[in-house]
Scaffold this motif. Sequence first.
Motif, PDB file in Angstrom:
ATOM      1  N   ALA A 286      26.589  20.856  32.228  1.00 42.45           N
ATOM      2  CA  ALA A 286      25.924  19.898  33.311  1.00 42.45           C
ATOM      3  C   ALA A 286      26.999  19.302  33.983  1.00 42.45           C
ATOM      4  CB  ALA A 286      25.302  18.756  32.062  1.00 42.45           C
ATOM      5  N   LYS A 287      26.630  18.640  35.177  1.00 45.38           N
ATOM      6  CA  LYS A 287      27.445  18.023  36.150  1.00 45.38           C
ATOM      7  C   LYS A 287      28.117  16.706  35.280  1.00 45.38           C
ATOM      8  CE  LYS A 287      27.485  20.885  39.340  1.00 45.38           C
ATOM      9  NZ  LYS A 287      28.603  21.807  39.778  1.00 45.38           N
ATOM     10  N   THR A 288      29.355  16.406  35.673  1.00 52.40           N
ATOM     11  CA  THR A 288      29.967  15.158  35.225  1.00 52.40           C
ATOM     12  C   THR A 288      29.163  13.963  35.633  1.00 52.40           C
ATOM     13  OG1 THR A 288      32.087  16.315  35.161  1.00 52.40           O
ATOM     14  CG2 THR A 288      32.023  13.883  35.002  1.00 52.40           C
ATOM     15  N   GLY A 289      28.850  13.051  34.959  1.00 57.73           N
ATOM     16  CA  GLY A 289      28.374  11.861  35.102  1.00 57.73           C
ATOM     17  C   GLY A 289      28.697  10.709  34.328  1.00 57.73           C
TER      18      GLY A 289
ATOM     19  N   THR B 183      33.845  14.759  26.490  1.00 54.64           N
ATOM     20  CA  THR B 183      33.765  15.867  27.500  1.00 54.64           C
ATOM     21  C   THR B 183      34.800  15.486  28.643  1.00 54.64           C
ATOM     22  OG1 THR B 183      32.072  14.753  28.625  1.00 54.64           O
ATOM     23  CG2 THR B 183      31.405  16.240  26.764  1.00 54.64           C
ATOM     24  N   ALA B 184      35.164  14.540  28.944  1.00 57.62           N
ATOM     25  CA  ALA B 184      35.932  14.344  30.056  1.00 57.62           C
ATOM     26  C   ALA B 184      37.254  14.540  29.608  1.00 57.62           C
ATOM     27  CB  ALA B 184      35.896  12.849  30.616  1.00 57.62           C
ATOM     28  N   VAL B 185      37.538  14.083  28.407  1.00 50.55           N
ATOM     29  CA  VAL B 185      39.229  14.647  28.018  1.00 50.55           C
ATOM     30  C   VAL B 185      39.226  16.212  27.867  1.00 50.55           C
ATOM     31  CG1 VAL B 185      40.466  14.371  25.739  1.00 50.55           C
ATOM     32  CG2 VAL B 185      39.389  12.642  26.538  1.00 50.55           C
ATOM     33  N   ALA B 186      38.261  16.787  27.308  1.00 56.23           N
ATOM     34  CA  ALA B 186      38.248  18.342  27.440  1.00 56.23           C
ATOM     35  C   ALA B 186      38.516  18.730  28.720  1.00 56.23           C
ATOM     36  CB  ALA B 186      36.990  18.802  26.696  1.00 56.23           C
ATOM     37  N   VAL B 187      37.665  18.333  29.934  1.00 60.29           N
ATOM     38  CA  VAL B 187      37.759  18.800  31.311  1.00 60.29           C
ATOM     39  C   VAL B 187      39.176  18.443  31.582  1.00 60.29           C
ATOM     40  CG1 VAL B 187      37.182  18.366  33.751  1.00 60.29           C
ATOM     41  CG2 VAL B 187      35.486  18.452  31.845  1.00 60.29           C
ATOM     42  N   SER B 188      39.857  17.363  31.335  1.00 62.15           N
ATOM     43  CA  SER B 188      41.218  16.805  31.660  1.00 62.15           C
ATOM     44  C   SER B 188      42.004  17.811  31.106  1.00 62.15           C
ATOM     45  CB  SER B 188      41.386  15.477  31.308  1.00 62.15           C
ATOM     46  OG  SER B 188      42.710  14.990  31.732  1.00 62.15           O
ATOM     47  N   ALA B 189      42.014  18.098  29.939  1.00 58.34           N
ATOM     48  CA  ALA B 189      43.047  18.983  29.156  1.00 58.34           C
ATOM     49  C   ALA B 189      42.826  20.573  29.690  1.00 58.34           C
ATOM     50  CB  ALA B 189      42.776  19.247  27.608  1.00 58.34           C
ATOM     51  N   GLY B 190      41.971  20.834  30.414  1.00 54.81           N
ATOM     52  CA  GLY B 190      41.679  22.329  30.807  1.00 54.81           C
ATOM     53  C   GLY B 190      40.994  23.058  29.980  1.00 54.81           C
ATOM     54  N   LEU B 191      40.158  22.510  28.838  1.00 61.44           N
ATOM     55  CA  LEU B 191      39.532  23.274  27.856  1.00 61.44           C
ATOM     56  C   LEU B 191      38.250  23.506  28.458  1.00 61.44           C
ATOM     57  CD1 LEU B 191      40.312  21.253  24.804  1.00 61.44           C
ATOM     58  CD2 LEU B 191      41.496  23.370  25.508  1.00 61.44           C
ATOM     59  N   LEU B 192      37.694  22.679  29.511  1.00 60.52           N
ATOM     60  CA  LEU B 192      36.324  22.920  29.968  1.00 60.52           C
ATOM     61  C   LEU B 192      36.453  23.297  31.653  1.00 60.52           C
ATOM     62  CD1 LEU B 192      33.959  20.531  28.186  1.00 60.52           C
ATOM     63  CD2 LEU B 192      33.978  22.923  27.854  1.00 60.52           C
ATOM     64  N   PRO B 193      35.869  23.913  32.173  1.00 54.66           N
ATOM     65  CA  PRO B 193      35.782  23.962  33.671  1.00 54.66           C
ATOM     66  C   PRO B 193      35.561  22.712  34.536  1.00 54.66           C
ATOM     67  CG  PRO B 193      33.691  24.797  33.004  1.00 54.66           C
ATOM     68  CD  PRO B 193      34.435  24.520  31.662  1.00 54.66           C
ATOM     69  N   PRO B 194      36.486  22.565  35.339  1.00 54.39           N
ATOM     70  CA  PRO B 194      36.322  21.270  36.287  1.00 54.39           C
ATOM     71  C   PRO B 194      35.018  21.154  36.759  1.00 54.39           C
ATOM     72  CG  PRO B 194      38.455  22.662  36.894  1.00 54.39           C
ATOM     73  CD  PRO B 194      37.374  23.610  35.783  1.00 54.39           C
ATOM     74  N   GLY B 195      34.507  19.869  36.899  1.00 50.62           N
ATOM     75  CA  GLY B 195      33.083  19.630  37.475  1.00 50.62           C
ATOM     76  C   GLY B 195      32.058  20.046  36.612  1.00 50.62           C
TER      77      GLY B 195
ATOM     78  N   VAL C 151      30.606  19.562  32.628  1.00 47.62           N
ATOM     79  CA  VAL C 151      30.868  19.383  31.086  1.00 47.62           C
ATOM     80  C   VAL C 151      29.981  19.774  30.214  1.00 47.62           C
ATOM     81  CG1 VAL C 151      32.485  17.612  31.785  1.00 47.62           C
ATOM     82  CG2 VAL C 151      29.963  17.240  31.332  1.00 47.62           C
ATOM     83  N   ILE C 152      29.821  19.685  28.916  1.00 50.31           N
ATOM     84  CA  ILE C 152      28.663  20.164  28.005  1.00 50.31           C
ATOM     85  C   ILE C 152      27.741  19.075  28.257  1.00 50.31           C
ATOM     86  CG2 ILE C 152      29.937  21.684  26.730  1.00 50.31           C
ATOM     87  CD1 ILE C 152      29.838  19.492  24.528  1.00 50.31           C
ATOM     88  N   ASP C 153      26.364  19.384  28.025  1.00 47.84           N
ATOM     89  CA  ASP C 153      25.342  18.326  28.045  1.00 47.84           C
ATOM     90  C   ASP C 153      25.279  17.620  26.774  1.00 47.84           C
ATOM     91  OD1 ASP C 153      23.157  16.886  28.849  1.00 47.84           O
ATOM     92  OD2 ASP C 153      21.780  18.739  28.433  1.00 47.84           O
ATOM     93  N   LEU C 154      26.098  16.708  26.921  1.00 51.29           N
ATOM     94  CA  LEU C 154      26.305  15.794  25.673  1.00 51.29           C
ATOM     95  C   LEU C 154      26.155  14.111  26.041  1.00 51.29           C
ATOM     96  CD1 LEU C 154      27.493  16.150  22.763  1.00 51.29           C
ATOM     97  CD2 LEU C 154      29.456  15.690  23.438  1.00 51.29           C
ATOM     98  N   PRO C 155      25.468  13.550  25.526  1.00 50.11           N
ATOM     99  CA  PRO C 155      25.014  12.041  26.088  1.00 50.11           C
ATOM    100  C   PRO C 155      26.165  11.282  25.423  1.00 50.11           C
ATOM    101  CG  PRO C 155      23.135  13.028  24.967  1.00 50.11           C
ATOM    102  CD  PRO C 155      24.053  14.065  24.768  1.00 50.11           C
TER     103      PRO C 155
ATOM    104  N   LEU D  98      41.126  20.775  19.008  1.00 53.23           N
ATOM    105  CA  LEU D  98      40.620  19.592  19.961  1.00 53.23           C
ATOM    106  C   LEU D  98      41.614  18.270  19.667  1.00 53.23           C
ATOM    107  CD1 LEU D  98      38.703  18.795  22.009  1.00 53.23           C
ATOM    108  CD2 LEU D  98      37.175  18.523  20.178  1.00 53.23           C
ATOM    109  N   ALA D  99      41.957  17.883  18.235  1.00 50.36           N
ATOM    110  CA  ALA D  99      42.533  16.665  18.173  1.00 50.36           C
ATOM    111  C   ALA D  99      43.978  16.620  18.887  1.00 50.36           C
ATOM    112  CB  ALA D  99      42.852  16.699  16.700  1.00 50.36           C
ATOM    113  N   VAL D 100      44.514  18.035  18.694  1.00 51.21           N
ATOM    114  CA  VAL D 100      46.003  18.075  19.294  1.00 51.21           C
ATOM    115  C   VAL D 100      45.868  17.678  21.055  1.00 51.21           C
ATOM    116  CG1 VAL D 100      47.699  19.711  19.954  1.00 51.21           C
ATOM    117  CG2 VAL D 100      46.950  19.808  17.771  1.00 51.21           C
ATOM    118  N   HIS D 101      44.845  18.592  21.630  1.00 46.45           N
ATOM    119  CA  HIS D 101      44.667  18.165  22.891  1.00 46.45           C
ATOM    120  C   HIS D 101      44.382  16.704  23.172  1.00 46.45           C
ATOM    121  CE1 HIS D 101      45.067  22.212  24.617  1.00 46.45           C
ATOM    122  NE2 HIS D 101      44.392  22.553  23.290  1.00 46.45           N
ATOM    123  N   VAL D 102      43.334  16.036  22.470  1.00 44.75           N
ATOM    124  CA  VAL D 102      42.907  14.722  22.826  1.00 44.75           C
ATOM    125  C   VAL D 102      44.060  13.614  22.348  1.00 44.75           C
ATOM    126  CG1 VAL D 102      41.546  12.617  21.826  1.00 44.75           C
ATOM    127  CG2 VAL D 102      40.444  14.953  21.831  1.00 44.75           C
ATOM    128  N   ALA D 103      44.910  14.041  21.496  1.00 42.44           N
ATOM    129  CA  ALA D 103      46.190  13.100  21.343  1.00 42.44           C
ATOM    130  C   ALA D 103      47.101  13.275  22.410  1.00 42.44           C
ATOM    131  CB  ALA D 103      47.033  13.778  19.960  1.00 42.44           C
TER     132      ALA D 103
END
Length: 70
Positions: A4-7, A14-26, A28-32, A55-60
């Motif tokens: 879903a588009k970032t909102g 999900t924003a952290v995953a995008v920032s870390a390059g784990l999800l494509p820019p623009g 994110v998964i559809d996760l409320p 994932l914990a390593v990337h978030v940290a």
Amino acid sequence: MPLAKTGTHTHWLTAVAVSAGLLPPGGVIDLPASTALPEAWSRVARACRVSEADLAVHVAGEYRLGVADV
């Protein structure tokens, strides 16, 4: 997992995953934002095709923290 588009109502992880390059820019998964952290952690890790420990390593790293030894 659908993308879903970032909102403003998406989970912070999900924003952290995008920032870390784990999800494509623009996209994110559809996760409320209200999703409980254990479920969000599991779903984001699956969507990124990494383990929850990886994932914990990337978030940290995004928050410039050490990874907890649990």
